[in-house]
Motif scaffolding. Structure first.
Motif, PDB file in Angstrom:
ATOM      1  N   MET A 161      41.673  40.524  38.426  1.00 51.24           N
ATOM      2  CA  MET A 161      41.941  40.443  39.843  1.00 51.24           C
ATOM      3  C   MET A 161      40.851  39.649  40.565  1.00 51.24           C
ATOM      4  O   MET A 161      41.154  38.795  41.382  1.00 51.24           O
ATOM      5  CB  MET A 161      42.023  41.882  40.337  1.00 51.24           C
ATOM      6  N   GLU A 162      39.616  39.984  40.256  1.00 54.74           N
ATOM      7  CA  GLU A 162      38.515  39.252  40.861  1.00 54.74           C
ATOM      8  C   GLU A 162      38.566  37.781  40.483  1.00 54.74           C
ATOM      9  O   GLU A 162      38.258  36.916  41.297  1.00 54.74           O
ATOM     10  CB  GLU A 162      37.168  39.843  40.428  1.00 54.74           C
ATOM     11  N   GLU A 163      38.914  37.527  39.249  1.00 57.88           N
ATOM     12  CA  GLU A 163      39.034  36.142  38.798  1.00 57.88           C
ATOM     13  C   GLU A 163      40.114  35.412  39.588  1.00 57.88           C
ATOM     14  O   GLU A 163      39.944  34.245  39.958  1.00 57.88           O
ATOM     15  CB  GLU A 163      39.355  36.086  37.308  1.00 57.88           C
ATOM     16  N   ASP A 164      41.203  36.089  39.846  1.00 55.76           N
ATOM     17  CA  ASP A 164      42.294  35.486  40.625  1.00 55.76           C
ATOM     18  C   ASP A 164      41.820  35.159  42.043  1.00 55.76           C
ATOM     19  O   ASP A 164      42.102  34.095  42.582  1.00 55.76           O
ATOM     20  CB  ASP A 164      43.508  36.425  40.689  1.00 55.76           C
ATOM     21  N   GLU A 165      41.105  36.107  42.658  1.00 55.74           N
ATOM     22  CA  GLU A 165      40.597  35.879  44.006  1.00 55.74           C
ATOM     23  C   GLU A 165      39.610  34.711  44.006  1.00 55.74           C
ATOM     24  O   GLU A 165      39.621  33.874  44.917  1.00 55.74           O
ATOM     25  CB  GLU A 165      39.912  37.150  44.547  1.00 55.74           C
ATOM     26  N   GLU A 209      38.434  29.014  45.186  1.00 54.95           N
ATOM     27  CA  GLU A 209      38.128  27.658  44.703  1.00 54.95           C
ATOM     28  C   GLU A 209      39.266  26.701  45.045  1.00 54.95           C
ATOM     29  O   GLU A 209      39.028  25.561  45.470  1.00 54.95           O
ATOM     30  CB  GLU A 209      37.905  27.669  43.188  1.00 54.95           C
ATOM     31  N   ASP A 210      40.492  27.168  44.864  1.00 56.03           N
ATOM     32  CA  ASP A 210      41.654  26.335  45.187  1.00 56.03           C
ATOM     33  C   ASP A 210      41.678  25.988  46.681  1.00 56.03           C
ATOM     34  O   ASP A 210      41.956  24.849  47.068  1.00 56.03           O
ATOM     35  CB  ASP A 210      42.959  27.037  44.782  1.00 56.03           C
ATOM     36  N   GLU A 211      41.379  26.991  47.534  1.00 51.98           N
ATOM     37  CA  GLU A 211      41.364  26.750  48.974  1.00 51.98           C
ATOM     38  C   GLU A 211      40.256  25.751  49.333  1.00 51.98           C
ATOM     39  O   GLU A 211      40.439  24.850  50.158  1.00 51.98           O
ATOM     40  CB  GLU A 211      41.168  28.061  49.741  1.00 51.98           C
ATOM     41  N   HIS A 212      39.107  25.938  48.709  1.00 49.71           N
ATOM     42  CA  HIS A 212      37.994  25.007  48.954  1.00 49.71           C
ATOM     43  C   HIS A 212      38.372  23.589  48.517  1.00 49.71           C
ATOM     44  O   HIS A 212      38.103  22.617  49.236  1.00 49.71           O
ATOM     45  CB  HIS A 212      36.740  25.503  48.203  1.00 49.71           C
TER      46      HIS A 212
END
Length: 103
Positions: free
Chosen positions: A1-5, A10-13
């Protein structure tokens, strides 16, 4: 879950960076378009100047040719006058020689 967040962050950045890059690219394209317009305008002005210069040179050449032709005509007339004067001088010399022989 943390990895997904973390991946989402990172994707948003990355998306923000991509958007920023797109904005920079668009700005650069606008500047490039402005430069192209300026270059085209300068080329038109240069073309106009070249045309004016060619016309000026043509007029000056024609004027010079006319002056040259006039000078040639004057020179030819002077040559004719000189030849006539030489003939008269020769005639005078012949007359003097004849008189000298008679005396």
């Amino acid at each position: 879950m943390e990895e997904d967040e973390h991946q989402v962050e990172e994707d948003e950045h990355q998306m923000e960076e991509d958007e920023h890059q797109v904005e920079e690219d668009e700005h650069q394209m606008e500047e490039d378009e402005d430069q192209v317009e300026e270059d085209e305008h300068q080329m038109e002005e240069d073309d106009d100047q070249v045309e004016e210069d060619e016309d000026q040179v043509e007029e000056e050449d024609e004027h010079q040719m006319e002056e040259d032709e006039h000078q040639v005509e004057e020179d030819e007339h002077q040559v004719e006058e000189d030849e006539h004067q030489m003939e008269e001088d020769e005639h005078q010399i012949e007359q003097h020689q004849l008189r000298a022989l008679v005396l």
